[in-house]
Design a protein around this motif. Structure first.
Motif, PDB file in Angstrom:
ATOM      1  N   TRP A  61       0.814  -1.212   0.000  1.00  0.00           N
ATOM      2  CA  TRP A  61       0.000   0.000   0.000  1.00  0.00           C
ATOM      3  C   TRP A  61       0.853   1.270   0.000  1.00  0.00           C
ATOM      4  N   SER A  62       2.186   1.123   0.119  1.00  0.00           N
ATOM      5  CA  SER A  62       3.078   2.266   0.215  1.00  0.00           C
ATOM      6  C   SER A  62       2.940   3.173  -1.002  1.00  0.00           C
ATOM      7  N   THR A  63       2.987   4.470  -0.776  1.00  0.00           N
ATOM      8  CA  THR A  63       2.847   5.438  -1.859  1.00  0.00           C
ATOM      9  C   THR A  63       4.195   5.919  -2.395  1.00  0.00           C
ATOM     10  N   ASN A  64       5.298   5.340  -1.900  1.00  0.00           N
ATOM     11  CA  ASN A  64       6.621   5.735  -2.341  1.00  0.00           C
ATOM     12  C   ASN A  64       7.554   4.533  -2.212  1.00  0.00           C
ATOM     13  N   THR A  65       8.793   4.709  -2.615  1.00  0.00           N
ATOM     14  CA  THR A  65       9.810   3.678  -2.448  1.00  0.00           C
ATOM     15  C   THR A  65      10.230   3.624  -0.985  1.00  0.00           C
ATOM     16  N   THR A  66      10.443   2.421  -0.467  1.00  0.00           N
ATOM     17  CA  THR A  66      10.980   2.237   0.884  1.00  0.00           C
ATOM     18  C   THR A  66      12.471   2.000   0.752  1.00  0.00           C
ATOM     19  N   TYR A  67      13.262   2.769   1.509  1.00  0.00           N
ATOM     20  CA  TYR A  67      14.720   2.643   1.477  1.00  0.00           C
ATOM     21  C   TYR A  67      15.218   2.119   2.818  1.00  0.00           C
ATOM     22  N   GLY A 114       5.499   1.122  -3.407  1.00  0.00           N
ATOM     23  CA  GLY A 114       5.632  -0.285  -3.037  1.00  0.00           C
ATOM     24  C   GLY A 114       7.028  -0.856  -3.194  1.00  0.00           C
ATOM     25  N   ARG A 115       7.899  -0.210  -3.968  1.00  0.00           N
ATOM     26  CA  ARG A 115       9.246  -0.746  -4.216  1.00  0.00           C
ATOM     27  C   ARG A 115      10.101  -0.682  -2.948  1.00  0.00           C
ATOM     28  N   LEU A 116      11.023  -1.618  -2.816  1.00  0.00           N
ATOM     29  CA  LEU A 116      11.995  -1.664  -1.724  1.00  0.00           C
ATOM     30  C   LEU A 116      13.384  -1.530  -2.318  1.00  0.00           C
ATOM     31  N   VAL A 117      14.204  -0.642  -1.743  1.00  0.00           N
ATOM     32  CA  VAL A 117      15.588  -0.466  -2.178  1.00  0.00           C
ATOM     33  C   VAL A 117      16.493  -0.596  -0.960  1.00  0.00           C
ATOM     34  N   LEU A 118      17.469  -1.505  -1.043  1.00  0.00           N
ATOM     35  CA  LEU A 118      18.500  -1.646  -0.023  1.00  0.00           C
ATOM     36  C   LEU A 118      19.775  -1.016  -0.564  1.00  0.00           C
ATOM     37  N   ILE A 119      20.462  -0.241   0.274  1.00  0.00           N
ATOM     38  CA  ILE A 119      21.696   0.421  -0.136  1.00  0.00           C
ATOM     39  C   ILE A 119      22.770   0.156   0.911  1.00  0.00           C
ATOM     40  N   THR A 120      23.939  -0.280   0.456  1.00  0.00           N
ATOM     41  CA  THR A 120      25.079  -0.482   1.338  1.00  0.00           C
ATOM     42  C   THR A 120      26.363  -0.270   0.548  1.00  0.00           C
ATOM     43  N   CYS A 121      27.480  -0.265   1.256  1.00  0.00           N
ATOM     44  CA  CYS A 121      28.794  -0.127   0.618  1.00  0.00           C
ATOM     45  C   CYS A 121      29.163  -1.428  -0.088  1.00  0.00           C
ATOM     46  N   PHE A 122      29.890  -1.293  -1.201  1.00  0.00           N
ATOM     47  CA  PHE A 122      30.399  -2.435  -1.942  1.00  0.00           C
ATOM     48  C   PHE A 122      31.685  -2.883  -1.252  1.00  0.00           C
ATOM     49  N   MET A 123      31.704  -4.114  -0.746  1.00  0.00           N
ATOM     50  CA  MET A 123      32.830  -4.610   0.053  1.00  0.00           C
ATOM     51  C   MET A 123      34.167  -4.505  -0.675  1.00  0.00           C
ATOM     52  N   GLU A 124      34.179  -4.593  -1.990  1.00  0.00           N
ATOM     53  CA  GLU A 124      35.435  -4.540  -2.736  1.00  0.00           C
ATOM     54  C   GLU A 124      35.883  -3.103  -3.018  1.00  0.00           C
TER      55      GLU A 124
END
Length: 134
Positions: free
Chosen positions: A40-46, A107-117
């Motif tokens: 039901w979310s009206t925006n992207t979840t980060y 409704g979209r989900l975005v996960l963000i983290t550092c690239f280990m390499e």
């Protein structure tokens, strides 16, 4: 990854610069000015968090553990919400502010983290779409 997610409200400056740095902990953070988990979310979840070299973090090696088609579950007060991973990509930290991941996508989900390499230069971005409720 089985990880509690804490709310985080980026500063106005961080939001305008498109550069959000979560606290330097092993926790995961939900960016509250955007969407909340659920179809039901009206925006992207980060959800953001750090990867750490030499110490444990739920975000460590997330790019090698996640593939398109995998299912993620976010448990909310209303119950679990299931997402299918659409894409796993890397983006340069200095161009992330201009990325299409910031486009509003209900409704979209975005996960963000550092690239280990390349902890200082790149981020891992995981984009996922909500699955229909069972």
């Amino acid at each position: 990854m089985d990880q509690a997610v804490l709310p985080l409200s980026p500063t106005e400056q961080e939001t305008s610069l498109g550069s959000i740095v979560p606290p330097h902990t092993a926790d995961a953070y939900w960016l509250t000015p955007y969407g909340a988990p659920g179809a039901w979310s009206t925006n992207t979840t980060y959800i953001v968090g750090h990867s750490w070299e030499g110490r444990a973090s739920p975000f460590n090696n997330i790019s090698s553990l996640s593939q398109p088609g995998d299912v993620l579950t976010v448990t909310t007060a209303e119950g679990p919400v299931h997402y299918k991973i659409d894409r796993v990509t890397t983006e340069y930290k200095d161009t992330l502010k201009d990325s299409a991941i910031w486009d509003k996508a209900p409704g979209r989900l975005v996960l963000i983290t550092c690239f280990m390499e390349d902890l200082g230069g790149k981020n891992i971005i995981i984009q996922a779409s909500p699955l229909p409720a069972a």
